[in-house]
Design a protein around this motif. Structure first.
Motif, PDB file in Angstrom:
ATOM      1  N   THR A   9      -6.939  -6.418  -4.336  1.00 51.45           N
ATOM      2  CA  THR A   9      -6.540  -5.291  -3.466  1.00 51.45           C
ATOM      3  C   THR A   9      -7.747  -4.438  -3.088  1.00 51.45           C
ATOM      4  N   THR A  10      -8.588  -4.154  -4.089  1.00 47.65           N
ATOM      5  CA  THR A  10      -9.783  -3.339  -3.837  1.00 47.65           C
ATOM      6  C   THR A  10     -10.715  -4.035  -2.857  1.00 47.65           C
TER       7      THR A  10
ATOM      8  N   LYS B  77      -5.466  -6.329  -8.834  1.00 44.87           N
ATOM      9  CA  LYS B  77      -6.125  -5.053  -8.558  1.00 44.87           C
ATOM     10  C   LYS B  77      -7.458  -5.289  -7.862  1.00 44.87           C
ATOM     11  N   ALA B  78      -8.207  -6.242  -8.424  1.00 44.94           N
ATOM     12  CA  ALA B  78      -9.529  -6.543  -7.859  1.00 44.94           C
ATOM     13  C   ALA B  78      -9.399  -7.042  -6.434  1.00 44.94           C
TER      14      ALA B  78
ATOM     15  N   ALA C 179      -9.260  -4.117   0.665  1.00 44.50           N
ATOM     16  CA  ALA C 179      -9.333  -2.806   1.312  1.00 44.50           C
ATOM     17  C   ALA C 179     -10.762  -2.503   1.757  1.00 44.50           C
ATOM     18  N   ALA C 180     -11.719  -2.811   0.874  1.00 45.32           N
ATOM     19  CA  ALA C 180     -13.121  -2.549   1.202  1.00 45.32           C
ATOM     20  C   ALA C 180     -13.579  -3.410   2.379  1.00 45.32           C
TER      21      ALA C 180
ATOM     22  N   VAL D 246      -2.699  11.778  -2.120  1.00 47.88           N
ATOM     23  CA  VAL D 246      -3.306  10.765  -1.248  1.00 47.88           C
ATOM     24  C   VAL D 246      -3.873  11.447  -0.002  1.00 47.88           C
ATOM     25  N   PRO D 247      -5.179  11.314   0.245  1.00 46.59           N
ATOM     26  CA  PRO D 247      -5.723  11.892   1.468  1.00 46.59           C
ATOM     27  C   PRO D 247      -5.338  11.040   2.674  1.00 46.59           C
TER      28      PRO D 247
ATOM     29  N   ILE E 107      -3.514   7.330   8.778  1.00 50.31           N
ATOM     30  CA  ILE E 107      -3.872   7.449   7.361  1.00 50.31           C
ATOM     31  C   ILE E 107      -5.386   7.226   7.189  1.00 50.31           C
ATOM     32  N   ILE E 108      -5.877   6.016   7.528  1.00 47.19           N
ATOM     33  CA  ILE E 108      -7.324   5.755   7.400  1.00 47.19           C
ATOM     34  C   ILE E 108      -7.977   5.867   8.778  1.00 47.19           C
TER      35      ILE E 108
ATOM     36  N   PHE F  37     -12.078  -2.160   5.645  1.00 41.80           N
ATOM     37  CA  PHE F  37     -12.740  -0.929   6.075  1.00 41.80           C
ATOM     38  C   PHE F  37     -14.130  -1.214   6.641  1.00 41.80           C
TER      39      PHE F  37
END
Lengths: 212, 230
Positions: free
Chosen positions: B9-10, B6-7, B13-14, B153-154, B198-199, B17
């Motif tokens: 993946t976060t 999880k960590a 992603a960060a 999900v936006p 999406i993003i 971005f």
């Protein structure tokens, strides 16, 4: 293939969207309230060697302007807090001594006259009302002067104007408040500038000063 | 194990971005310099970086003035800089939009006032640098639509682009000699775009920052004089 969307990925996407949303938020405004006061520097001018009285009315000390702009909310700017400081700075520079006067009926001795400033009108404009990028503030002052004999010498109208470019304020949520505050402060500085330069040029005031 | 994935993946992603968000768009910069008089500056002398304010025209963004003041006062050939707000407060009300001198002749007359001359001396002001210009957006195109899809999900789809042009000019007055020393200008153009599948991924052309960097560098060289440039 069905990819599972974890909460963390959703949060990252949300963050990205939030940033893009914030970048494009410039167009959204929903009112503002400006309450802070302003410090105007003492003008650099030679003072006239006479004493005058300064009467700051309760009405001036509590002045504010409130305006509802359709689709953009209520805008309030406080004006009164700064007025005593403004006029003390300006007339303190123009004259050798400024004496506070509580009541026009009881003038202190040895003064050449009493200055009674008032705000008679104020107005604001936000960028959505004009083609430009500026928040604007207008303040119209009346500078009434009463001689030591109680007779009115003049009632001089001073229209002051200030503006602030919205691009100078990066936080879109706080922008209307910060920009209006800057525009108001610039209008008050403009009033100080005009009074400093134009006061002694007004014919009635020039006559009054020449007779003292 | 699940937590570390999880960590990761976060973090990934960060990083993706932030990495793409900081990618600059393409910027081209043009500089020009016109010299009317010799220049030079002592270590105790200062320059005042001022924005020309008008009551009825566009005016230079305060962020650009702050940037030029900061960059001119740091790095190689750094100068002692007095920022706009400090200078206009120190000489209030002689540099307000209604009263500021419009040319070197006005300035020469202003300095005849002993109080003003003394205030300039107090700050060791040798040069006044008047900055004019703005950054404008032009040729904006494309669309970008965002919505909340199934599952909360936006998501955004589309493509936005715009061209920005930063056009600034600095006129340098030598207060001690009462002459216009010359002017430097900096023009930066760039295309920014935001593709979104999406993003949304912004590629921002930082034209104002480029114009500021080049103008500050030029100003330092201009004021120091050709012999002083490293």
């Amino acid at each position: 293939m069905d990819l599972p969307m974890t909460a963390n990925v959703r949060a990252s996407i949300g963050l990205a969207l939030l940033i893009v949303f914030a970048m494009t938020l410039g167009g959204c405004v929903s009112g503002a309230k400006v309450t802070s006061d302003i410090k105007v520097p003492k003008p650099l001018v030679d003072s006239v060697p006479i004493s005058v009285g300064l009467h700051i009315t309760k009405e001036l000390g509590e002045a504010f302007h409130e305006e509802k702009i359709v689709q953009h909310g209520k805008f309030t700017i406080e004006l009164g807090e700064s007025q005593k400081h403004l006029f003390n700075q300006v007339f303190g520079a123009l004259f050798s001594k400024v004496v506070p006067v509580q009541s026009l009926a009881e003038p202190p001795p040895d003064i050449a006259g009493i200055i009674v400033p008032r705000i008679i009108d104020a107005d604001i404009s936000i960028p959505h009302q004009t083609p430009g990028d500026f928040y604007e503030v207008w303040i119209q002052y009346s500078i009434r002067i009463v001689g030591s004999d109680g007779e009115e010498i003049t009632d001089w109208i001073v229209p002051a104007y200030g503006r602030a470019n919205r691009h100078n304020f990066s936080n879109p949520l706080d922008r209307p408040k910060q920009a209006l505050e800057k525009a108001r402060n610039n209008a008050i500085r403009d009033a100080a500038t005009q009074i400093t330069f134009e006061f002694a040029r007004q014919p009635e005031i020039r006559d009054w000063l020449s007779k003292i | 194990m699940k937590n570390s994935r999880k960590a990761f993946t976060t973090l990934a992603a960060a990083c993706v971005f932030l990495g793409v968000a900081l990618m600059p768009g393409c910027v081209s910069t043009t500089m020009q310099q016109v010299r009317d008089a010799d220049t030079g500056i002592e270590s105790n002398e200062a320059i005042a970086v001022l924005g020309r304010k008008f009551l009825s025209r566009d005016e230079t963004e305060s962020g650009f003035l702050d940037c030029v003041a900061e960059k001119s006062s740091s790095g190689a050939n750094s100068l002692k800089v007095i920022p706009h707000e400090e200078f206009v407060d120190h000489l209030f009300p002689w540099f307000e939009p209604r009263t500021a001198p419009l040319d070197i002749v006005d300035m020469k007359n202003l300095v005849k006032n002993e109080t003003i001359a003394q205030r300039l001396d107090d700050k060791d002001v040798r040069y006044i640098v008047w900055i004019e210009g703005t950054t404008e957006r032009a040729e904006q195109g494309g669309t970008l639509n965002c919505a909340v899809a199934t599952g909360g999900v936006p998501a955004c789809f589309g493509f936005l682009s715009w061209e920005a042009e930063s056009n600034y000019e600095a006129i340098v007055w030598d207060i001690r000699r009462s002459v216009t020393a010359g002017k430097v200008s900096s023009e930066a153009r760039g295309m920014s775009f935001v593709p979104a599948i999406i993003i949304p991924i912004p590629f921002i052309a930082r034209t104002q920052a480029h114009a500021c960097t080049h103008m500050s560098k030029q100003l330092k060289q201009f004021i120091a004089g050709p012999a002083e440039v490293e």
